[in-house]
Design a protein around this motif. Structure first.
Motif, PDB file in Angstrom:
ATOM      1  N   MET A   1       0.825  -1.186   0.000  1.00 45.57           N
ATOM      2  CA  MET A   1       0.000   0.000   0.000  1.00 45.57           C
ATOM      3  C   MET A   1       0.870   1.251   0.000  1.00 45.57           C
ATOM      4  SD  MET A   1      -3.101  -0.786   2.671  1.00 45.57           S
ATOM      5  CE  MET A   1      -4.245   0.422   2.075  1.00 45.57           C
ATOM      6  N   GLU A   2       0.346   2.284  -0.585  1.00 41.45           N
ATOM      7  CA  GLU A   2       1.043   3.562  -0.653  1.00 41.45           C
ATOM      8  C   GLU A   2       0.502   4.498   0.425  1.00 41.45           C
ATOM      9  OE1 GLU A   2       3.652   6.340  -1.572  1.00 41.45           O
ATOM     10  OE2 GLU A   2       3.637   4.396  -2.553  1.00 41.45           O
ATOM     11  N   PHE A   3       1.385   5.047   1.205  1.00 37.34           N
ATOM     12  CA  PHE A   3       0.983   5.929   2.293  1.00 37.34           C
ATOM     13  C   PHE A   3       1.638   7.306   2.166  1.00 37.34           C
ATOM     14  CE2 PHE A   3       0.416   1.686   4.188  1.00 37.34           C
ATOM     15  CZ  PHE A   3      -0.917   1.792   4.559  1.00 37.34           C
ATOM     16  N   ALA A   4       1.806   7.783   0.934  1.00 41.92           N
ATOM     17  CA  ALA A   4       2.458   9.073   0.711  1.00 41.92           C
ATOM     18  C   ALA A   4       1.682  10.210   1.377  1.00 41.92           C
ATOM     19  CB  ALA A   4       2.623   9.342  -0.783  1.00 41.92           C
ATOM     20  N   GLU A   5       0.361  10.188   1.254  1.00 48.24           N
ATOM     21  CA  GLU A   5      -0.455  11.247   1.854  1.00 48.24           C
ATOM     22  C   GLU A   5      -0.374  11.190   3.384  1.00 48.24           C
ATOM     23  OE1 GLU A   5      -2.474  14.687   1.783  1.00 48.24           O
ATOM     24  OE2 GLU A   5      -1.763  13.633   0.010  1.00 48.24           O
ATOM     25  N   THR A   6      -0.389   9.979   3.915  1.00 48.67           N
ATOM     26  CA  THR A   6      -0.271   9.814   5.368  1.00 48.67           C
ATOM     27  C   THR A   6       1.077  10.327   5.847  1.00 48.67           C
ATOM     28  OG1 THR A   6      -1.712   7.885   5.312  1.00 48.67           O
ATOM     29  CG2 THR A   6      -0.322   8.133   7.250  1.00 48.67           C
ATOM     30  N   LYS A   7       2.118  10.017   5.112  1.00 43.72           N
ATOM     31  CA  LYS A   7       3.464  10.460   5.479  1.00 43.72           C
ATOM     32  C   LYS A   7       3.527  11.988   5.453  1.00 43.72           C
ATOM     33  CE  LYS A   7       8.263   9.274   4.540  1.00 43.72           C
ATOM     34  NZ  LYS A   7       9.167   8.465   3.716  1.00 43.72           N
ATOM     35  N   LYS A   8       2.908  12.590   4.443  1.00 48.23           N
ATOM     36  CA  LYS A   8       2.863  14.055   4.357  1.00 48.23           C
ATOM     37  C   LYS A   8       2.148  14.628   5.581  1.00 48.23           C
ATOM     38  CE  LYS A   8       1.098  17.817   1.565  1.00 48.23           C
ATOM     39  NZ  LYS A   8      -0.178  18.228   1.083  1.00 48.23           N
ATOM     40  N   THR A   9       1.024  14.035   5.951  1.00 46.34           N
ATOM     41  CA  THR A   9       0.272  14.473   7.121  1.00 46.34           C
ATOM     42  C   THR A   9       1.118  14.342   8.380  1.00 46.34           C
ATOM     43  OG1 THR A   9      -1.831  13.866   6.106  1.00 46.34           O
ATOM     44  CG2 THR A   9      -1.802  14.044   8.508  1.00 46.34           C
ATOM     45  N   LEU A  10       1.824  13.238   8.513  1.00 47.27           N
ATOM     46  CA  LEU A  10       2.677  13.018   9.685  1.00 47.27           C
ATOM     47  C   LEU A  10       3.789  14.064   9.770  1.00 47.27           C
ATOM     48  CD1 LEU A  10       2.864   9.129   9.595  1.00 47.27           C
ATOM     49  CD2 LEU A  10       1.846  10.498  11.429  1.00 47.27           C
ATOM     50  N   PHE A  11       4.388  14.407   8.628  1.00 48.72           N
ATOM     51  CA  PHE A  11       5.428  15.437   8.630  1.00 48.72           C
ATOM     52  C   PHE A  11       4.852  16.801   9.006  1.00 48.72           C
ATOM     53  CE2 PHE A  11       8.292  12.615   6.097  1.00 48.72           C
ATOM     54  CZ  PHE A  11       9.409  12.738   6.915  1.00 48.72           C
ATOM     55  N   GLU A  12       3.633  17.086   8.558  1.00 48.39           N
ATOM     56  CA  GLU A  12       2.980  18.345   8.934  1.00 48.39           C
ATOM     57  C   GLU A  12       2.706  18.377  10.438  1.00 48.39           C
ATOM     58  OE1 GLU A  12      -0.428  18.368   6.364  1.00 48.39           O
ATOM     59  OE2 GLU A  12       0.740  19.032   4.631  1.00 48.39           O
ATOM     60  N   MET A  13       2.247  17.258  10.964  1.00 44.35           N
ATOM     61  CA  MET A  13       2.008  17.163  12.401  1.00 44.35           C
ATOM     62  C   MET A  13       3.312  17.363  13.165  1.00 44.35           C
ATOM     63  SD  MET A  13      -0.595  13.899  12.487  1.00 44.35           S
ATOM     64  CE  MET A  13      -0.771  13.852  14.269  1.00 44.35           C
ATOM     65  N   LEU A  14       4.366  16.755  12.667  1.00 40.21           N
ATOM     66  CA  LEU A  14       5.682  16.853  13.302  1.00 40.21           C
ATOM     67  C   LEU A  14       6.167  18.299  13.330  1.00 40.21           C
ATOM     68  CD1 LEU A  14       7.843  15.005  14.521  1.00 40.21           C
ATOM     69  CD2 LEU A  14       8.811  14.773  12.239  1.00 40.21           C
ATOM     70  N   GLU A  15       5.984  19.000  12.232  1.00 36.54           N
ATOM     71  CA  GLU A  15       6.393  20.402  12.167  1.00 36.54           C
ATOM     72  C   GLU A  15       5.611  21.243  13.183  1.00 36.54           C
ATOM     73  OE1 GLU A  15       6.246  24.027   8.927  1.00 36.54           O
ATOM     74  OE2 GLU A  15       6.537  21.982   8.191  1.00 36.54           O
ATOM     75  N   GLU A  16       4.307  21.032  13.246  1.00 35.93           N
ATOM     76  CA  GLU A  16       3.473  21.767  14.187  1.00 35.93           C
ATOM     77  C   GLU A  16       3.870  21.476  15.638  1.00 35.93           C
ATOM     78  OE1 GLU A  16      -1.084  21.458  15.653  1.00 35.93           O
ATOM     79  OE2 GLU A  16      -0.795  21.592  13.482  1.00 35.93           O
ATOM     80  N   LEU A  17       4.130  20.203  15.921  1.00 36.30           N
ATOM     81  CA  LEU A  17       4.515  19.823  17.284  1.00 36.30           C
ATOM     82  C   LEU A  17       5.881  20.387  17.669  1.00 36.30           C
ATOM     83  CD1 LEU A  17       3.185  16.173  17.328  1.00 36.30           C
ATOM     84  CD2 LEU A  17       2.345  18.079  18.718  1.00 36.30           C
ATOM     85  N   ASN A  18       6.802  20.418  16.725  1.00 36.75           N
ATOM     86  CA  ASN A  18       8.119  20.998  17.011  1.00 36.75           C
ATOM     87  C   ASN A  18       8.003  22.488  17.311  1.00 36.75           C
ATOM     88  OD1 ASN A  18       9.967  18.825  16.968  1.00 36.75           O
ATOM     89  ND2 ASN A  18       9.816  18.734  14.741  1.00 36.75           N
TER      90      ASN A  18
ATOM     91  N   ARG B   1       5.317  23.927  18.592  1.00 41.11           N
ATOM     92  CA  ARG B   1       4.679  23.983  19.907  1.00 41.11           C
ATOM     93  C   ARG B   1       5.699  23.711  21.001  1.00 41.11           C
ATOM     94  NH1 ARG B   1       0.119  19.744  20.803  1.00 41.11           N
ATOM     95  NH2 ARG B   1      -0.642  20.783  18.947  1.00 41.11           N
ATOM     96  N   LEU B   2       6.568  22.730  20.782  1.00 44.32           N
ATOM     97  CA  LEU B   2       7.582  22.398  21.783  1.00 44.32           C
ATOM     98  C   LEU B   2       8.537  23.565  22.004  1.00 44.32           C
ATOM     99  CD1 LEU B   2       8.599  20.216  23.682  1.00 44.32           C
ATOM    100  CD2 LEU B   2      10.013  19.346  21.809  1.00 44.32           C
ATOM    101  N   GLY B   3       8.873  24.278  20.939  1.00 44.55           N
ATOM    102  CA  GLY B   3       9.732  25.454  21.072  1.00 44.55           C
ATOM    103  C   GLY B   3       9.094  26.519  21.940  1.00 44.55           C
ATOM    104  N   LYS B   4       7.802  26.730  21.740  1.00 47.56           N
ATOM    105  CA  LYS B   4       7.085  27.722  22.555  1.00 47.56           C
ATOM    106  C   LYS B   4       6.995  27.272  24.009  1.00 47.56           C
ATOM    107  CE  LYS B   4       4.341  29.391  18.691  1.00 47.56           C
ATOM    108  NZ  LYS B   4       3.021  29.416  18.053  1.00 47.56           N
ATOM    109  N   ILE B   5       6.743  25.991  24.210  1.00 45.56           N
ATOM    110  CA  ILE B   5       6.658  25.458  25.573  1.00 45.56           C
ATOM    111  C   ILE B   5       7.998  25.609  26.278  1.00 45.56           C
ATOM    112  CG2 ILE B   5       6.456  23.303  26.886  1.00 45.56           C
ATOM    113  CD1 ILE B   5       4.239  22.489  24.866  1.00 45.56           C
ATOM    114  N   THR B   6       9.071  25.287  25.575  1.00 45.68           N
ATOM    115  CA  THR B   6      10.407  25.397  26.151  1.00 45.68           C
ATOM    116  C   THR B   6      10.711  26.847  26.527  1.00 45.68           C
ATOM    117  OG1 THR B   6      11.153  23.494  24.872  1.00 45.68           O
ATOM    118  CG2 THR B   6      12.864  24.944  25.735  1.00 45.68           C
ATOM    119  N   ALA B   7      10.339  27.781  25.669  1.00 45.55           N
ATOM    120  CA  ALA B   7      10.557  29.197  25.967  1.00 45.55           C
ATOM    121  C   ALA B   7       9.746  29.618  27.185  1.00 45.55           C
ATOM    122  CB  ALA B   7      10.187  30.051  24.758  1.00 45.55           C
ATOM    123  N   ASP B   8       8.513  29.120  27.299  1.00 39.77           N
ATOM    124  CA  ASP B   8       7.682  29.465  28.458  1.00 39.77           C
ATOM    125  C   ASP B   8       8.291  28.932  29.751  1.00 39.77           C
ATOM    126  OD1 ASP B   8       5.821  30.865  27.022  1.00 39.77           O
ATOM    127  OD2 ASP B   8       4.342  29.251  26.972  1.00 39.77           O
TER     128      ASP B   8
END
Length: 111
Positions: free
Chosen positions: A1-18, A20-27
């Motif tokens: 099975m091809e999961f290219a779209e899922t992988k793209k979604t996961l990378f977007e989630m990863l970027e958003e979480l990183n 968020r983590l930067g903001k949390i660390t600064a706080d």
């Protein structure tokens, strides 16, 4: 099975979480605002820091789960339950794309 779209979604989630983590660390480090001089205010800040720390730990855990999901896609193991080896329901993966367990095994594990 091809999961290219899922992988793209996961990378977007990863970027958003990183981000968020930067903001949390600064706080937590109080880079924007120093600690209050008033003891009662310091106690309130400490309580807030505990909550922020919890959110930071949860974010780190989610980042790790996403990285593992991306690795499973790369290895061709994505979408298979790590406990029983059966396919994970695609609807479950849409909601929780880094899920490693099918719903039956997740229920048995208490997840």
């Amino acid at each position: 099975m091809e999961f290219a779209e899922t992988k793209k979604t996961l990378f977007e989630m990863l970027e958003e979480l990183n981000e968020r983590l930067g903001k949390i660390t600064a706080d937590i480090r109080h880079t924007d605002t120093p600690l209050e001089h008033d003891f009662a205010e310091q106690a309130t800040q400490a309580e807030n820091d505990e909550v922020i720390d919890y959110l930071g730990n949860a974010t780190v855990n989610e980042i790790e789960m996403i990285k593992k999901a991306i690795a499973r896609i790369d290895r061709g193991e994505y979408g298979l339950c790590e406990a029983c080896g059966e396919p994970i329901n695609p609807e479950r993966l849409k909601v929780l794309p880094y899920s490693t367990l099918c719903i039956k095994c997740a229920n048995q594990a208490g997840c």
